[in-house]
Design a protein around this motif. Structure first.
Motif, short mmCIF file in Angstrom:
data_model
loop_
_atom_site.label_atom_id
_atom_site.label_comp_id
_atom_site.label_asym_id
_atom_site.label_seq_id
_atom_site.Cartn_x
_atom_site.Cartn_y
_atom_site.Cartn_z
N PRO A 80 38.97 44.77 31.02
CA PRO A 80 40.32 44.65 30.48
C PRO A 80 40.31 44.20 29.03
CG PRO A 80 39.79 42.76 31.83
CD PRO A 80 38.63 43.70 31.95
N ASP B 218 46.37 38.54 32.16
CA ASP B 218 45.99 39.22 33.40
C ASP B 218 47.21 39.33 34.30
OD1 ASP B 218 44.94 40.21 35.66
OD2 ASP B 218 43.45 38.64 35.98
N LEU C 256 47.42 40.34 37.22
CA LEU C 256 47.14 40.19 38.64
C LEU C 256 47.00 38.74 39.06
CD1 LEU C 256 44.56 43.04 39.24
CD2 LEU C 256 47.03 43.09 39.46
N LEU D 271 41.02 45.33 44.34
CA LEU D 271 41.37 44.70 43.07
C LEU D 271 41.30 45.70 41.92
CD1 LEU D 271 39.70 41.17 43.25
CD2 LEU D 271 42.14 41.72 43.24
N LYS E 163 44.39 46.56 39.59
CA LYS E 163 44.24 46.48 38.13
C LYS E 163 44.72 47.77 37.49
CE LYS E 163 41.84 43.70 36.23
NZ LYS E 163 42.08 42.38 35.58
N TYR F 40 48.63 48.09 37.76
CA TYR F 40 49.38 47.16 36.92
C TYR F 40 49.17 47.40 35.43
CZ TYR F 40 51.38 44.00 40.39
OH TYR F 40 52.15 43.46 41.39
N SER F 41 47.96 47.81 35.04
CA SER F 41 47.67 47.81 33.60
C SER F 41 46.98 49.07 33.10
CB SER F 41 46.78 46.61 33.25
OG SER F 41 45.54 46.69 33.95
N GLU G 79 44.12 49.98 33.48
CA GLU G 79 42.73 49.71 33.14
C GLU G 79 41.83 50.12 34.29
OE1 GLU G 79 42.79 45.60 32.28
OE2 GLU G 79 43.71 45.84 30.30
N GLN H 190 38.34 49.77 36.07
CA GLN H 190 37.16 48.93 36.22
C GLN H 190 36.35 49.44 37.41
OE1 GLN H 190 39.07 44.82 36.02
NE2 GLN H 190 37.26 44.52 34.72
#
Length: 423
Positions: free
Chosen positions: A6, A12, A14, A70, A74, A77-78, A80, A82
């Motif tokens: 991120p 963050d 989350l 997760l 992630k 929400y964003s 991103e 990962q």
């Protein structure tokens, strides 16, 4: 979007959204959380807004890995991404299960970028499990190009039987059959252990099931077969005997194994015919029919078309060769046979492996037949051009008389009417 982590300057989103522990994920829900999950996932949309919508303030998802979920949160929400080597498969599973196609695409792209010979079989099995046909196709192409390295990797012995069968069915594997057999024996030993069986020859045959019939034993040399498969105990006595007869006698007995070469080439098989007319008769006295040829571009010759008997159905014993004319080096050969029906058609006789032919180099095609008088070709052409219907690429063959020990074949008439090749 990032696949490395991120943006540290952003808060963050989350924090406090989900609690995870080994084996399950528990999500406390708020209006904002419900909205984000429902917008990003059709499954969550149905869960929160459908006819059977939950009213609970918390949902538990016991069937996903915490790290993978997760990663999904992630992403929702964003934006991103990962993912890494350790989490990509579980993240892909989670993305598919909860219908987040954009994250699924990122996972597949990550796998494509990291596809290598030493992980191709592991990724192929996962691609089949997760119904990712594009990834599976790329894995198979990699295995075709790097078969020897792929079957030597640890992951090869971990694949399931259906994946093994899917690979052994391919005509495009680039490895000698005896090495493929050795790898399959290693797989059988590992599978017997998984099934808590002793690795006896009988149990190896049992776990191999239908995959054993996909090993193309006729493509081996008699020496390779005698030193390996014949002594493995995996084949039945009758199979060993019939294969030895296949290698040594003519007419050849029926065997329960495929004798079609694995071409290790992709694309469409092509052929050229150098004669304009068929006549009879052509006799055989133990010498070779030969013709010199060269081509204008790199190709792979996989076999010849030969004429058969003028006396009705019969069998021929034949040795075919391609020789590098200047060095007199034999580049490919096969001692085999073929059956003909008495017609003026040509009959395919194939090499065990493709023979690479380089542009503007002289080669000699040879066929030594044992059998009755046959048809032969006349009105031969010195130059024959094949044009690919899909690409328009032209492959031009130039034929010349091969002096010396020749049964009479020339540019104008004789045997060796067809060349079968891949470009």
């Amino acid at each position: 979007m990032s696949e490395t982590g991120p943006d540290p300057t952003r808060p963050d989103p989350l924090s406090g959204v989900a609690r995870v522990s080994a084996g399950h994920v528990r999500i406390p829900l708020c209006v904002c959380g419900r909205f984000v999950l429902a917008v990003g996932s059709a499954v969550f949309d149905a869960m929160f807004n459908g006819g059977m919508a939950t009213t609970s303030t918390e949902i538990e998802l016991p069937d996903v890995e915490p790290a993978a979920f997760l990663a999904l949160l992630k992403f929702l929400y964003s934006d991103e991404v990962q993912i890494g080597p350790e989490t990509v498969m579980t993240t892909l599973y989670t993305a598919k299960k909860y219908a987040v196609p954009a994250l699924e695409t990122h996972c597949v792209e990550f796998l494509k970028k990291n596809l290598r010979a030493d992980n191709a079989f592991m990724l192929l099995m996962q691609a089949r499990l997760f119904d990712e046909p594009q990834l599976a196709s790329l894995c198979l192409e990699n295995i075709d190009k790097n078969t020897a390295d792929a079957i030597a990797a640890e992951g090869f012995t971990d694949i399931d039987l259906d994946t093994l069968v899917a690979v052994l069915e391919r005509d495009t594997l680039g490895v000698r059959e005896v090495r493929l057999f050795g790898a399959v024996v290693r797989w059988a030993e590992a599978e017997a252990q998984r099934q808590q069986l002793q690795p006896t020859p009988e149990n190896k045959r049992r776990v191999l099931g239908k995959s054993l019939s996909l090993i193309r034993f006729p493509l081996m040399t008699i020496e390779e077969f005698a030193a390996g498969p014949a002594q493995s105990g995996i084949l039945m006595d009758r199979e060993v005997v019939s294969l030895f007869l296949h290698f040594t006698v003519n007419p050849k007995p029926r065997v329960d194994f495929i004798d079609r070469p694995r071409c290790c080439l992709r694309g469409k098989e092509c052929s050229i015919t150098r004669f304009g007319q068929v006549e009879s008769r052509w006799g055989y006295s133990g010498t070779s029919d030969r013709i010199r040829f060269s081509v204008n571009r790199r190709i792979f010759v996989v076999g010849f078309g030969l004429y058969g008997s003028i006396h009705g159905p019969t069998d021929y014993q034949v040795n075919i060769q391609i020789i590098h004319t200047d060095s007199n080096t034999v580049l490919g050969q096969n001692d085999t046979g073929f059956s003909c029906d008495g017609s003026a058609n040509t009959f395919r006789v194939m090499f065990k492996e493709p023979v690479e032919i380089l542009p503007n180099v002289n080669y000699t095609a040879c066929a030594t037949l044992k059998g009755p008088d046959s048809h032969y070709g006349t009105k031969g052409l010195r130059k024959v051009t094949h044009e690919s219907p899909s690409t328009g690429t032209k492959t031009c063959f130039t034929f010349c008389y091969a002096a010396g020990n020749n049964n009479g074949t020339s540019v104008e008439d004789g045997q060796l009417p067809e060349v079968i090749f891949y470009t």
